[in-house]
Design a protein around this motif. Structure first.
Motif, mmCIF file in Angstrom:
data_model
loop_
_atom_site.group_PDB
_atom_site.id
_atom_site.type_symbol
_atom_site.label_atom_id
_atom_site.label_comp_id
_atom_site.label_asym_id
_atom_site.label_seq_id
_atom_site.Cartn_x
_atom_site.Cartn_y
_atom_site.Cartn_z
ATOM 1 N N ARG A 228 5.873 -10.211 22.284
ATOM 2 C CA ARG A 228 6.302 -9.372 21.232
ATOM 3 C C ARG A 228 6.938 -9.926 19.950
ATOM 4 N N SER A 229 7.870 -10.950 20.456
ATOM 5 C CA SER A 229 8.738 -11.475 19.367
ATOM 6 C C SER A 229 7.770 -12.378 18.458
ATOM 7 N N GLY A 232 5.307 -9.918 16.278
ATOM 8 C CA GLY A 232 5.933 -9.377 15.131
ATOM 9 C C GLY A 232 6.101 -10.441 14.193
ATOM 10 N N GLU A 233 6.233 -11.652 14.099
ATOM 11 C CA GLU A 233 6.255 -12.433 12.949
ATOM 12 C C GLU A 233 4.723 -12.736 12.486
#
Length: 560
Positions: A228-229, A232-233
């Motif tokens: 998920r992180s 997002g980027e």
């Protein structure tokens, strides 16, 4: 008369240019040259240029005796040049047949000439389409072919049409205007087509540059995995570079990231609700809702501003692991360029994810090999080392304590060295503990000579490179003789290469399949995995005289 005739013919050309502009912006027209070779595109070209040729007859200027000054040749020549001989001849036959229905003593010559002009354009296409397609879209070539075709037309009028004196009168009146108008018209058509090609190429280049920038900016985040992180980027980078209304990234079950319009209700962590996304994942194919014929219908909120989308599956090793989605609002027409860009981005991300997975597997392999080398403790060596310490204890307790310290250091380093790379100095210290035990065991039978360039002590090489090779040299050297054996360790530079050599003076090395699986070949494989295929281990042997194992690794200057 000639001025009026030229004006009439160029007025017809103005109509053609309007039609060509509309046609070139339709889905039936594809500026890529490969599309012209497909049956559907050929049919499109046939219909369009037959219409142009027939319209050129209708918009011509009728003359006495049924002759018509016309711009029919433009359709036949360009149909052949763009579609090939079959299209050119078909355009010529159809428009020529139409000319016959209008009658007049020049109708037969005109019909034959139009067919031959289509054939001429088609033969030019056949000659250039494969070898030099860029030369095909040339206004000069179109001008020359059309001028030659119309000159042939005038010749056929003189040769076929009767009465002859009427043919001469017609050719004198319309020859120059028809040759000039048709040639200039064909040249202008090709100029417009060349401009479209150049614009298409510029857009393609800009799209490629944009995709490459995205690939460059996403390379770092993707090296950390696909969660998920990271998603997002990636979504923020893609929206920033593409300028679309919104970007979404999903795995196969949930939304990992969503940025842009609609982010108030399209939130990360929600399950996938869109049938478009499900279809892209299940069928491994791009799903496109252009906002005109098919709409993106939000399954989360009726007030969602998004109306069009392209959903591209991320496919790694043949399996879909998620999707990348570019979305636009109802007020913004979704450009097909964005679809191509989205497909390119997804391909790049899939390749990078595959590469990241490969590096992850490679790292696991390196770690496994390191653990294997750490676990490679010859029970005989341990048994003999303990016996040696036991024997020395009775005669030289201080020496026994030193040997126990070396044995302890050897095993401690075996257990604690987890980094994939270490310095040559660390490798020598580790191998030195092993050699101290072996020298105590064999006494004067084993001599070890070391010659190492001090500049190489900070050299980085795979952990556990030297110890297995030195152990082999000792075993081969002592096993082949009852007298003294000498092991030599050298390290020196050869330009940008660092060379480490381990020698024994027995010359008893004989390669056997699988014999060095846990020693020499494993060291060689680890060097190649970590440093590159051009580096590694080589062995040379002079029977009964010398065995030399050479390790070659890249040398890099490092600050002291």
């Amino acid at each position: 008369m000639m001025g009026r005739l030229l004006l009439t013919l160029f007025e017809a050309m103005a109509v053609f240019f309007v039609l060509f502009h509309l046609y070139s912006r339709s889905r039936a027209f594809r500026p890529a040259r490969t599309d012209w070779l497909r049956p559907r595109a050929k049919l499109s070209l046939l219909l369009f240029f037959t219409g142009i040729a027939i319209l050129g007859t209708y918009l011509g200027l009728p003359l006495a005796g049924g002759a018509i000054a016309n711009t029919r040749a433009v359709g036949a020549v360009l149909g052949g040049m763009l579609g090939g001989p079959a299209v050119g001849v078909a355009v010529g036959l159809l428009s020529g047949a139409h000319r016959l229905t209008l009658g007049g003593f020049t109708a037969g010559a005109g019909a034959i000439a139009t067919t031959l002009e289509g054939l001429m354009g088609g033969l030019v296409h056949r000659r250039l389409a494969s070898a030099a397609p860029d030369r095909l879209i040339s206004w000069k070539l179109a001008f020359a072919v059309t001028a030659a075709g119309e000159a042939l037309h005038m010749g056929l009028l003189l040769a076929v049409s009767r009465p002859f004196h009427e043919s001469v009168r017609v050719v004198e009146g319309i020859g120059v205007p028809m040759i000039l108008a048709n040639s200039v018209g064909a040249a202008l058509f090709m100029t417009l087509l060349r401009d479209r090609h150049e614009r298409y190429d510029r857009l393609a280049a800009a799209t490629s540059a944009k995709a490459l920038r995205i690939a460059e900016r996403t390379l770092g985040p993707l090296a950390r995995g696909f969660d998920r992180s990271v998603a997002g980027e990636l979504a923020s980078i893609i929206q920033e570079e593409t300028g679309v209304g919104a970007v979404a990234i999903t795995d196969t079950e949930t939304v990992l990231a969503f940025v842009g319009r609609g982010s108030d209700h399209h939130r990360p962590g929600l399950p996938i609700a869109s049938p478009l996304t499900r279809g892209a994942i299940e069928r491994h194919e791009v799903v496109f809702a252009d906002g005109e014929h098919e709409h993106y219908r939000c399954a989360v909120s009726a007030a969602c501003p998004l109306d069009s989308a392209v959903v591209i599956p991320l496919v790694v090793d043949g399996a879909a692991i998620g999707t990348v989605q570019l979305l636009e609002t109802a007020r913004t027409r979704f450009r097909r360029l964005n679809r191509s860009l989205g497909e390119g981005i997804a391909d790049l991300l899939s390749d990078q994810l595959l590469r990241a997975r490969f590096h992850e597997q490679k790292s696991l392999l390196v770690l496994t090999e390191l653990k294997l080398l750490q676990a490679q403790v010859d029970p005989h060596f341990l048994f003999n080392a303990l016996n040696t310490v036991h024997a020395v204890t009775r005669t030289d307790p201080e020496r026994a304590r030193e040997l126990l310290g070396h044995l302890s250091a050897l095993f401690r380093k075996n257990l604690k060295r987890s980094a994939p790379l270490s310095t040559l100095e660390e490798e020598l210290e580790h191998a030195g503990a092993y050699l101290e035990i072996e020298k105590a065991r064999f006494g004067d039978r084993l001599a070890v000579l070391t010659e190492v360039d001090p500049a190489l002590l900070r050299l980085r090489l795979p952990t556990f490179t030297l110890q297995p090779l030195i152990e082999n040299a000792v075993k081969h050297g002592l096993g082949a003789t009852l007298g003294q054996a000498t092991a030599r360790i050298r390290a020196y530079r050869q330009g940008a290469t660092a060379v480490i050599e381990i020698e024994d003076d027995a010359g008893a090395y004989a390669p056997r399949a699988g014999a060095d699986g846990m020693g020499m070949s494993l060291v060689d494989r680890r060097i190649k995995n970590l440093l590159g295929a051009e580096w590694g281990v080589t062995v040379s042997c002079t029977p009964s005289a010398l065995t030399r194992v050479s390790v070659r690794v890249p040398f890099e200057e490092r600050p002291a």
